[in-house]
Design a protein around this motif. Structure first.
Motif: not given
Length: 100
Positions: A42-63
């Protein structure tokens, strides 16, 4: 029948047998894709960058991906035609890229 037409399965003495293009002889199936480590992006509204989420909705580092910074170097010389007398300036620019 029109001139040059052949019946199905009939070879012509004038036309060579069809040969597949060279590139098609080298093709292989794509390898299996690696599974992704995120459930959604999903798009982070503050930074306007994509963020990856796991099945629980937690932000994960995608590299990380590489970014760089442009570095310009300008050089100007004033040598005249004989090397002694100043002439019109000559400007040279070189561009390089370095990590940020």
């Amino acid at each position: 029948m029109k001139h040059g037409a052949r019946r199905p399965g009939e070879e012509s003495a004038l036309a060579p047998a069809a040969v597949p293009p060279w590139g098609l002889t080298r093709m292989r199936p794509f390898p299996a894709a690696a599974p992704v480590c995120y459930a959604r992006i999903e798009l982070d509204p503050e930074t306007q960058t994509a963020r990856c989420l796991d099945a629980a909705g937690q932000v994960i580092e995608a590299g990380k991906h590489g970014t760089n910074v442009r570095q310009d170097t300008h050089t100007e010389t004033h040598a005249g035609p004989d090397g002694a007398n100043p002439g019109s300036p000559r400007t040279d620019t070189s561009v390089d890229y370095g990590p940020d």
